[in-house]
Scaffold this motif. Structure first.
Motif, PDB file in Angstrom:
ATOM      1  N   VAL A   1      13.195  -8.562 -67.322  1.00 45.02           N
ATOM      2  CA  VAL A   1      14.228  -9.485 -67.779  1.00 45.02           C
ATOM      3  C   VAL A   1      13.704 -10.906 -67.664  1.00 45.02           C
ATOM      4  CG1 VAL A   1      16.531 -10.404 -67.312  1.00 45.02           C
ATOM      5  CG2 VAL A   1      16.115  -7.942 -67.150  1.00 45.02           C
ATOM      6  N   ASN A   2      13.684 -11.622 -68.783  1.00 47.07           N
ATOM      7  CA  ASN A   2      13.179 -12.993 -68.790  1.00 47.07           C
ATOM      8  C   ASN A   2      14.280 -14.025 -68.579  1.00 47.07           C
ATOM      9  OD1 ASN A   2      10.474 -12.213 -69.367  1.00 47.07           O
ATOM     10  ND2 ASN A   2      11.047 -11.888 -71.510  1.00 47.07           N
ATOM     11  N   LYS A   3      15.525 -13.620 -68.818  1.00 43.33           N
ATOM     12  CA  LYS A   3      16.629 -14.575 -68.726  1.00 43.33           C
ATOM     13  C   LYS A   3      17.870 -13.860 -68.218  1.00 43.33           C
ATOM     14  CE  LYS A   3      19.056 -18.039 -71.560  1.00 43.33           C
ATOM     15  NZ  LYS A   3      19.155 -18.628 -72.910  1.00 43.33           N
ATOM     16  N   THR A   4      18.471 -14.388 -67.169  1.00 42.32           N
ATOM     17  CA  THR A   4      19.676 -13.789 -66.602  1.00 42.32           C
ATOM     18  C   THR A   4      20.917 -14.491 -67.143  1.00 42.32           C
ATOM     19  OG1 THR A   4      19.742 -15.306 -64.722  1.00 42.32           O
ATOM     20  CG2 THR A   4      18.429 -13.292 -64.474  1.00 42.32           C
ATOM     21  N   ILE A   5      22.063 -13.908 -66.844  1.00 42.90           N
ATOM     22  CA  ILE A   5      23.308 -14.491 -67.336  1.00 42.90           C
ATOM     23  C   ILE A   5      23.550 -15.885 -66.762  1.00 42.90           C
ATOM     24  CG2 ILE A   5      24.851 -13.491 -65.580  1.00 42.90           C
ATOM     25  CD1 ILE A   5      26.780 -12.888 -67.967  1.00 42.90           C
ATOM     26  N   MET A   6      23.108 -16.135 -65.530  1.00 45.39           N
ATOM     27  CA  MET A   6      23.277 -17.472 -64.955  1.00 45.39           C
ATOM     28  C   MET A   6      22.430 -18.493 -65.705  1.00 45.39           C
ATOM     29  SD  MET A   6      25.062 -19.041 -62.694  1.00 45.39           S
ATOM     30  CE  MET A   6      25.145 -20.798 -63.029  1.00 45.39           C
ATOM     31  N   ALA A   7      21.226 -18.100 -66.097  1.00 39.44           N
ATOM     32  CA  ALA A   7      20.390 -18.993 -66.899  1.00 39.44           C
ATOM     33  C   ALA A   7      21.048 -19.276 -68.238  1.00 39.44           C
ATOM     34  CB  ALA A   7      19.011 -18.374 -67.105  1.00 39.44           C
ATOM     35  N   GLY A   8      21.698 -18.254 -68.811  1.00 42.23           N
ATOM     36  CA  GLY A   8      22.419 -18.435 -70.066  1.00 42.23           C
ATOM     37  C   GLY A   8      23.598 -19.380 -69.919  1.00 42.23           C
ATOM     38  N   VAL A   9      24.302 -19.258 -68.795  1.00 42.86           N
ATOM     39  CA  VAL A   9      25.423 -20.162 -68.518  1.00 42.86           C
ATOM     40  C   VAL A   9      24.904 -21.603 -68.422  1.00 42.86           C
ATOM     41  CG1 VAL A   9      27.124 -20.846 -66.769  1.00 42.86           C
ATOM     42  CG2 VAL A   9      26.890 -18.441 -67.414  1.00 42.86           C
TER      43      VAL A   9
ATOM     44  N   ASP B   1      24.556 -20.894 -73.608  1.00 43.18           N
ATOM     45  CA  ASP B   1      24.338 -19.969 -74.718  1.00 43.18           C
ATOM     46  C   ASP B   1      23.950 -18.597 -74.165  1.00 43.18           C
ATOM     47  OD1 ASP B   1      23.828 -18.721 -77.102  1.00 43.18           O
ATOM     48  OD2 ASP B   1      22.008 -19.858 -77.569  1.00 43.18           O
ATOM     49  N   LEU B   2      24.757 -17.586 -74.510  1.00 41.13           N
ATOM     50  CA  LEU B   2      24.467 -16.220 -74.056  1.00 41.13           C
ATOM     51  C   LEU B   2      24.026 -15.316 -75.200  1.00 41.13           C
ATOM     52  CD1 LEU B   2      27.529 -15.552 -71.665  1.00 41.13           C
ATOM     53  CD2 LEU B   2      25.272 -16.455 -71.067  1.00 41.13           C
ATOM     54  N   THR B   3      23.938 -15.853 -76.413  1.00 37.44           N
ATOM     55  CA  THR B   3      23.723 -14.996 -77.579  1.00 37.44           C
ATOM     56  C   THR B   3      22.347 -14.332 -77.596  1.00 37.44           C
ATOM     57  OG1 THR B   3      23.036 -16.935 -78.887  1.00 37.44           O
ATOM     58  CG2 THR B   3      25.357 -16.267 -79.012  1.00 37.44           C
ATOM     59  N   ASP B   4      21.365 -14.919 -76.881  1.00 35.91           N
ATOM     60  CA  ASP B   4      20.029 -14.321 -76.864  1.00 35.91           C
ATOM     61  C   ASP B   4      19.789 -13.434 -75.644  1.00 35.91           C
ATOM     62  OD1 ASP B   4      20.072 -16.423 -75.066  1.00 35.91           O
ATOM     63  OD2 ASP B   4      17.986 -17.011 -75.432  1.00 35.91           O
ATOM     64  N   LEU B   5      20.853 -13.197 -74.866  1.00 37.35           N
ATOM     65  CA  LEU B   5      20.688 -12.443 -73.617  1.00 37.35           C
ATOM     66  C   LEU B   5      20.771 -10.922 -73.725  1.00 37.35           C
ATOM     67  CD1 LEU B   5      20.865 -15.170 -72.022  1.00 37.35           C
ATOM     68  CD2 LEU B   5      22.180 -13.908 -70.337  1.00 37.35           C
ATOM     69  N   PRO B   6      21.560 -10.354 -74.636  1.00 33.02           N
ATOM     70  CA  PRO B   6      21.737  -8.894 -74.601  1.00 33.02           C
ATOM     71  C   PRO B   6      20.418  -8.125 -74.618  1.00 33.02           C
ATOM     72  CG  PRO B   6      23.349  -9.867 -76.075  1.00 33.02           C
ATOM     73  CD  PRO B   6      22.401 -10.967 -75.683  1.00 33.02           C
ATOM     74  N   VAL B   7      20.306  -7.212 -73.666  1.00 32.45           N
ATOM     75  CA  VAL B   7      19.143  -6.331 -73.551  1.00 32.45           C
ATOM     76  C   VAL B   7      19.563  -4.953 -74.035  1.00 32.45           C
ATOM     77  CG1 VAL B   7      17.550  -5.221 -71.941  1.00 32.45           C
ATOM     78  CG2 VAL B   7      18.224  -7.611 -71.583  1.00 32.45           C
ATOM     79  N   ASN B   8      18.827  -4.393 -74.979  1.00 29.70           N
ATOM     80  CA  ASN B   8      19.154  -3.059 -75.457  1.00 29.70           C
ATOM     81  C   ASN B   8      18.676  -2.012 -74.451  1.00 29.70           C
ATOM     82  OD1 ASN B   8      18.000  -0.555 -77.485  1.00 29.70           O
ATOM     83  ND2 ASN B   8      20.137  -1.161 -77.608  1.00 29.70           N
TER      84      ASN B   8
ATOM     85  N   THR C   1      39.344 -29.511 -64.454  1.00 30.41           N
ATOM     86  CA  THR C   1      40.689 -28.976 -64.263  1.00 30.41           C
ATOM     87  C   THR C   1      40.617 -27.485 -63.954  1.00 30.41           C
ATOM     88  OG1 THR C   1      40.991 -28.352 -66.595  1.00 30.41           O
ATOM     89  CG2 THR C   1      41.587 -30.627 -65.949  1.00 30.41           C
ATOM     90  N   ASP C   2      41.708 -26.948 -63.404  1.00 26.20           N
ATOM     91  CA  ASP C   2      41.797 -25.507 -63.154  1.00 26.20           C
ATOM     92  C   ASP C   2      41.636 -24.724 -64.454  1.00 26.20           C
ATOM     93  OD1 ASP C   2      42.176 -25.932 -60.482  1.00 26.20           O
ATOM     94  OD2 ASP C   2      44.344 -25.587 -60.504  1.00 26.20           O
ATOM     95  N   TYR C   3      42.206 -25.231 -65.512  1.00 34.23           N
ATOM     96  CA  TYR C   3      42.122 -24.552 -66.815  1.00 34.23           C
ATOM     97  C   TYR C   3      40.657 -24.416 -67.242  1.00 34.23           C
ATOM     98  CZ  TYR C   3      42.913 -23.396 -71.715  1.00 34.23           C
ATOM     99  OH  TYR C   3      42.907 -22.767 -72.942  1.00 34.23           O
ATOM    100  N   GLU C   4      39.890 -25.471 -67.104  1.00 36.87           N
ATOM    101  CA  GLU C   4      38.479 -25.429 -67.490  1.00 36.87           C
ATOM    102  C   GLU C   4      37.693 -24.463 -66.607  1.00 36.87           C
ATOM    103  OE1 GLU C   4      37.169 -29.465 -67.274  1.00 36.87           O
ATOM    104  OE2 GLU C   4      38.035 -30.007 -69.215  1.00 36.87           O
ATOM    105  N   VAL C   5      38.022 -24.424 -65.320  1.00 31.80           N
ATOM    106  CA  VAL C   5      37.372 -23.479 -64.404  1.00 31.80           C
ATOM    107  C   VAL C   5      37.631 -22.045 -64.848  1.00 31.80           C
ATOM    108  CG1 VAL C   5      37.405 -22.534 -62.055  1.00 31.80           C
ATOM    109  CG2 VAL C   5      37.371 -25.013 -62.400  1.00 31.80           C
ATOM    110  N   ASP C   6      38.880 -21.723 -65.110  1.00 32.53           N
ATOM    111  CA  ASP C   6      39.274 -20.342 -65.418  1.00 32.53           C
ATOM    112  C   ASP C   6      38.843 -19.891 -66.811  1.00 32.53           C
ATOM    113  OD1 ASP C   6      40.461 -20.149 -62.931  1.00 32.53           O
ATOM    114  OD2 ASP C   6      42.460 -20.690 -63.649  1.00 32.53           O
ATOM    115  N   HIS C   7      38.639 -20.833 -67.720  1.00 34.85           N
ATOM    116  CA  HIS C   7      38.279 -20.497 -69.105  1.00 34.85           C
ATOM    117  C   HIS C   7      36.818 -20.786 -69.428  1.00 34.85           C
ATOM    118  CE1 HIS C   7      42.664 -20.579 -69.458  1.00 34.85           C
ATOM    119  NE2 HIS C   7      42.550 -19.952 -70.603  1.00 34.85           N
ATOM    120  N   TYR C   8      35.988 -21.049 -68.414  1.00 32.62           N
ATOM    121  CA  TYR C   8      34.631 -21.533 -68.688  1.00 32.62           C
ATOM    122  C   TYR C   8      33.802 -20.542 -69.510  1.00 32.62           C
ATOM    123  CZ  TYR C   8      30.405 -24.205 -68.255  1.00 32.62           C
ATOM    124  OH  TYR C   8      29.285 -24.956 -68.574  1.00 32.62           O
TER     125      TYR C   8
END
Length: 283
Positions: free
Chosen positions: A78-86, A90-97, A124-131
């Motif tokens: 794995v070259n990129k984890t979800i935290m790196a994507g965050v 951008d998470l669009t290049d993360l899915p591993v088949n 805001t709380d809204y931004e935290v919960d919807h990030y």
């Protein structure tokens, strides 16, 4: 009336994935195992499925990458984890088949920093919960079903997952702490659902036996019936199975009788999952 073939066709023709979070506020209750096994079985049925691992322990990631190695001779890292994507927004290049019709957004221990990252980049709380909403949304049109695996004791991650989800599954091991964890998880969900007026529904509770025919197991199962209602509990119960533990070490395999026994059990659970999903979507 439920017709599996027709329902699967409808599921595949939706504009966006049905998204499900699986959780419990207690760790070690089978949530990751149940989630990955259901997703594996859905993929075998031809349902295009994505597992999003939001747990820094990354158990879903480890199990599925091992499963990938069972389906390919390719040496994969794995070259990129979800935290790196965050962090890249951008998470669009993360899915591993992993195998046909099964993809993974991989996690790693660096996801422990997600909460700190949230509070540094929101006001805001809204931004935290919807990030995560704007990051996951582009992926929904690429799949039929998305499963989100979340860690215990992380309100921020739970809230983000609930906002992304159409339904929630609860994994309940037959022990007192797991029962308390399920109750606490429901309270957290209820709070975020009420706060943002979400349409998220509880799809059901999957029971995992700690000990076959144990008196404590029977007591917890009886308590679950009283607390949650029979209609909310899956009929398929997952017993303790040594081969299931081996899947965590070797990945999911279908080699011998014991492998196929486990696969058959989860086929039954997934069939029930699909019937419940049909009920909520169309009845």
């Amino acid at each position: 009336m439920y017709n599996k073939k027709k329902f699967l066709e409808n599921l595949k023709n939706r504009d966006k994935a049905v998204t499900i979070t699986i959780g419990n506020q207690k760790g070690g209750v089978g949530k990751t195992t149940n989630g990955t096994m259901i997703c594996y079985t859905l993929a075998k049925m031809g349902v295009k499925t994505l597992v999003i691992d939001l747990d820094p322990q990354a158990n879903a990631t480890k199990a599925l990458l091992l499963t990938k190695s069972n389906h390919s001779d390719e040496i994969f890292t794995v070259n990129k984890t979800i935290m790196a994507g965050v962090q890249d927004d951008d998470l669009t290049d993360l899915p591993v088949n992993i195998m046909p019709d099964l993809d993974l957004l991989p996690s790693y221990s660096d996801f422990k920093g997600f909460t700190k990252f949230l509070y540094r980049h929101t006001q805001t709380d809204y931004e935290v919960d919807h990030y995560l909403e704007h990051l996951i949304k582009p992926l929904k049109s690429n799949y039929d079903v998305i499963f989100i695996d979340i860690p215990p004791f992380s309100i921020e991650t739970t809230n983000n997952a609930a906002i992304l989800s159409d339904y929630v599954l609860i994994s309940l091991q037959t022990q007192e702490r797991s029962m308390t964890g399920a109750e606490d998880f429901l309270k957290t969900l209820s709070n975020v659902i009420e706060k943002y007026n979400l349409d998220t529904d509880i799809l059901g509770i999957i029971e995992v036996l700690q000990k076959k025919q144990g008196s404590v197991d029977k007591y917890i199962m009886d308590q679950a019936l009283k607390e949650f209602g029979k209609e909310n509990i899956f009929e398929t119960v997952i017993p303790q199975m040594e081969r299931l533990k081996r899947f965590d070490v070797n990945g999911i395999e279908e080699i011998d009788f014991f492998d196929k026994q486990v696969i058959g059990l989860y086929y039954n659970l997934t069939e029930e999952f699909l019937k419940r999903l049909h009920h909520y979507l169309y009845e």
